[in-house]
Design a protein around this motif. Structure first.
Motif, PDB file in Angstrom:
ATOM      1  N   ALA A 161      36.027  54.746  58.610  1.00 28.65           N
ATOM      2  CA  ALA A 161      36.749  55.715  57.783  1.00 28.65           C
ATOM      3  C   ALA A 161      36.235  57.122  58.056  1.00 28.65           C
ATOM      4  N   VAL A 162      37.166  58.056  58.058  1.00 26.14           N
ATOM      5  CA  VAL A 162      36.840  59.444  58.345  1.00 26.14           C
ATOM      6  C   VAL A 162      37.007  60.258  57.073  1.00 26.14           C
ATOM      7  N   THR A 163      35.966  60.992  56.712  1.00 28.98           N
ATOM      8  CA  THR A 163      36.056  61.883  55.555  1.00 28.98           C
ATOM      9  C   THR A 163      36.820  63.133  55.966  1.00 28.98           C
ATOM     10  N   SER A 164      37.283  63.883  55.003  1.00 28.35           N
ATOM     11  CA  SER A 164      38.012  65.112  55.330  1.00 28.35           C
ATOM     12  C   SER A 164      37.095  66.107  56.033  1.00 28.35           C
ATOM     13  N   ALA A 165      35.816  66.132  55.660  1.00 32.31           N
ATOM     14  CA  ALA A 165      34.869  67.035  56.319  1.00 32.31           C
ATOM     15  C   ALA A 165      34.687  66.648  57.781  1.00 32.31           C
ATOM     16  N   LEU A 166      34.584  65.362  58.036  1.00 32.05           N
ATOM     17  CA  LEU A 166      34.419  64.911  59.412  1.00 32.05           C
ATOM     18  C   LEU A 166      35.694  65.148  60.206  1.00 32.05           C
ATOM     19  N   LEU A 167      36.833  64.947  59.581  1.00 37.18           N
ATOM     20  CA  LEU A 167      38.098  65.217  60.254  1.00 37.18           C
ATOM     21  C   LEU A 167      38.184  66.693  60.644  1.00 37.18           C
ATOM     22  N   ASP A 168      37.750  67.566  59.743  1.00 43.30           N
ATOM     23  CA  ASP A 168      37.728  69.001  60.047  1.00 43.30           C
ATOM     24  C   ASP A 168      36.798  69.276  61.233  1.00 43.30           C
ATOM     25  N   ARG A 169      35.682  68.581  61.278  1.00 44.02           N
ATOM     26  CA  ARG A 169      34.725  68.768  62.378  1.00 44.02           C
ATOM     27  C   ARG A 169      35.324  68.295  63.704  1.00 44.02           C
ATOM     28  N   LEU A 170      36.012  67.150  63.658  1.00 44.96           N
ATOM     29  CA  LEU A 170      36.663  66.642  64.867  1.00 44.96           C
ATOM     30  C   LEU A 170      37.716  67.637  65.368  1.00 44.96           C
ATOM     31  N   LYS A 171      38.488  68.182  64.449  1.00 50.10           N
ATOM     32  CA  LYS A 171      39.513  69.160  64.819  1.00 50.10           C
ATOM     33  C   LYS A 171      38.871  70.429  65.387  1.00 50.10           C
ATOM     34  N   ALA A 172      37.774  70.857  64.790  1.00 55.66           N
ATOM     35  CA  ALA A 172      37.085  72.053  65.275  1.00 55.66           C
ATOM     36  C   ALA A 172      36.544  71.828  66.691  1.00 55.66           C
ATOM     37  N   GLU A 173      36.006  70.649  66.946  1.00 50.79           N
ATOM     38  CA  GLU A 173      35.511  70.337  68.293  1.00 50.79           C
ATOM     39  C   GLU A 173      36.670  70.319  69.285  1.00 50.79           C
ATOM     40  N   GLU A 203      27.530  62.089  64.576  1.00 47.82           N
ATOM     41  CA  GLU A 203      28.421  62.039  63.410  1.00 47.82           C
ATOM     42  C   GLU A 203      29.789  61.470  63.746  1.00 47.82           C
ATOM     43  N   ILE A 204      30.321  61.841  64.902  1.00 53.09           N
ATOM     44  CA  ILE A 204      31.699  61.452  65.203  1.00 53.09           C
ATOM     45  C   ILE A 204      31.803  60.149  65.982  1.00 53.09           C
ATOM     46  N   LEU A 205      30.749  59.739  66.648  1.00 52.01           N
ATOM     47  CA  LEU A 205      30.804  58.536  67.488  1.00 52.01           C
ATOM     48  C   LEU A 205      31.228  57.284  66.728  1.00 52.01           C
ATOM     49  N   PRO A 206      30.703  57.042  65.520  1.00 47.96           N
ATOM     50  CA  PRO A 206      31.142  55.834  64.801  1.00 47.96           C
ATOM     51  C   PRO A 206      32.647  55.800  64.536  1.00 47.96           C
ATOM     52  N   CYS A 207      33.245  56.950  64.332  1.00 50.66           N
ATOM     53  CA  CYS A 207      34.688  57.003  64.085  1.00 50.66           C
ATOM     54  C   CYS A 207      35.473  56.747  65.365  1.00 50.66           C
ATOM     55  N   LEU A 208      34.963  57.241  66.470  1.00 46.57           N
ATOM     56  CA  LEU A 208      35.656  57.082  67.739  1.00 46.57           C
ATOM     57  C   LEU A 208      35.516  55.672  68.290  1.00 46.57           C
ATOM     58  N   VAL A 209      34.378  55.044  68.035  1.00 46.58           N
ATOM     59  CA  VAL A 209      34.100  53.729  68.611  1.00 46.58           C
ATOM     60  C   VAL A 209      34.523  52.604  67.677  1.00 46.58           C
ATOM     61  N   ALA A 210      34.098  52.665  66.439  1.00 46.42           N
ATOM     62  CA  ALA A 210      34.318  51.553  65.516  1.00 46.42           C
ATOM     63  C   ALA A 210      35.517  51.744  64.608  1.00 46.42           C
ATOM     64  N   GLY A 211      36.106  52.929  64.645  1.00 43.72           N
ATOM     65  CA  GLY A 211      37.256  53.178  63.788  1.00 43.72           C
ATOM     66  C   GLY A 211      36.888  53.232  62.322  1.00 43.72           C
ATOM     67  N   VAL A 271      28.085  50.204  78.129  1.00 43.29           N
ATOM     68  CA  VAL A 271      28.499  51.030  79.270  1.00 43.29           C
ATOM     69  C   VAL A 271      29.622  51.979  78.850  1.00 43.29           C
ATOM     70  N   ASP A 272      30.627  51.469  78.173  1.00 36.40           N
ATOM     71  CA  ASP A 272      31.725  52.325  77.714  1.00 36.40           C
ATOM     72  C   ASP A 272      31.237  53.345  76.697  1.00 36.40           C
ATOM     73  N   ARG A 273      30.329  52.936  75.834  1.00 34.95           N
ATOM     74  CA  ARG A 273      29.781  53.855  74.833  1.00 34.95           C
ATOM     75  C   ARG A 273      29.026  54.987  75.517  1.00 34.95           C
ATOM     76  N   VAL A 274      28.226  54.665  76.515  1.00 41.88           N
ATOM     77  CA  VAL A 274      27.466  55.689  77.245  1.00 41.88           C
ATOM     78  C   VAL A 274      28.433  56.645  77.947  1.00 41.88           C
ATOM     79  N   ARG A 275      29.476  56.122  78.525  1.00 41.04           N
ATOM     80  CA  ARG A 275      30.466  56.988  79.189  1.00 41.04           C
ATOM     81  C   ARG A 275      31.123  57.938  78.189  1.00 41.04           C
ATOM     82  N   LEU A 276      31.422  57.430  76.995  1.00 40.08           N
ATOM     83  CA  LEU A 276      32.004  58.285  75.955  1.00 40.08           C
ATOM     84  C   LEU A 276      31.010  59.366  75.548  1.00 40.08           C
ATOM     85  N   ILE A 277      29.765  58.994  75.365  1.00 36.67           N
ATOM     86  CA  ILE A 277      28.726  59.977  75.023  1.00 36.67           C
ATOM     87  C   ILE A 277      28.653  61.047  76.101  1.00 36.67           C
TER      88      ILE A 277
END
Length: 124
Positions: free
Chosen positions: A74-86, A64-72, A43-49
């Motif tokens: 590891a975040v690659t620098s490319a994914l971190l850049d994507r999160l910042k861009a979003e 791509e970003i959900l596993p980092c937000l939910v399970a914590g 339920v919480d995951r669906v709400r986040l989505i």
């Protein structure tokens, strides 16, 4: 919990939940009779989505970003850049919405002032 219960608790349709599974955003286990069963955390995951979709994040990016937000995970620098861009895109969208709201507020105030004076307010 079964798919209907997740749908009711999260406020989305059963169809949406099936779509989330197709996009690998949500996972369920199947019973012997083929029914989907979800953990309580679904339920919480669906709400986040839903929050991410409402913010305009496409399902490809959500996946791509959900596993980092939910399970914590590891975040690659490319994914971190994507999160910042979003985040930056959402900040820009918020600023544009605030500017639009301010314009509407000014128009409402002007129309109310004219109405109080008895002057007609014409919409263009």
């Amino acid at each position: 919990m079964r798919i209907g219960e997740v749908a009711a608790r999260s406020g989305v349709s059963v169809r949406a939940l099936r779509y989330y599974e197709e996009q690998n955003l949500l996972a369920s286990e199947r019973s012997l009779s083929g029914q989907r069963h979800y953990p309580d955390s679904a339920v919480d995951r669906v709400r986040l989505i839903q929050h991410l979709f409402r913010a305009g994040v496409p399902s490809r990016s959500v996946a791509e970003i959900l596993p980092c937000l939910v399970a914590g995970k590891a975040v690659t620098s490319a994914l971190l850049d994507r999160l910042k861009a979003e985040r930056d895109r959402i900040d820009k969208q918020i600023a544009e919405l605030v500017a639009t709201r301010d314009t509407l507020d000014a128009g409402i105030a002007e129309a109310a002032a004219k109405a109080a004076e008895g002057a007609p307010c014409r919409l263009v």
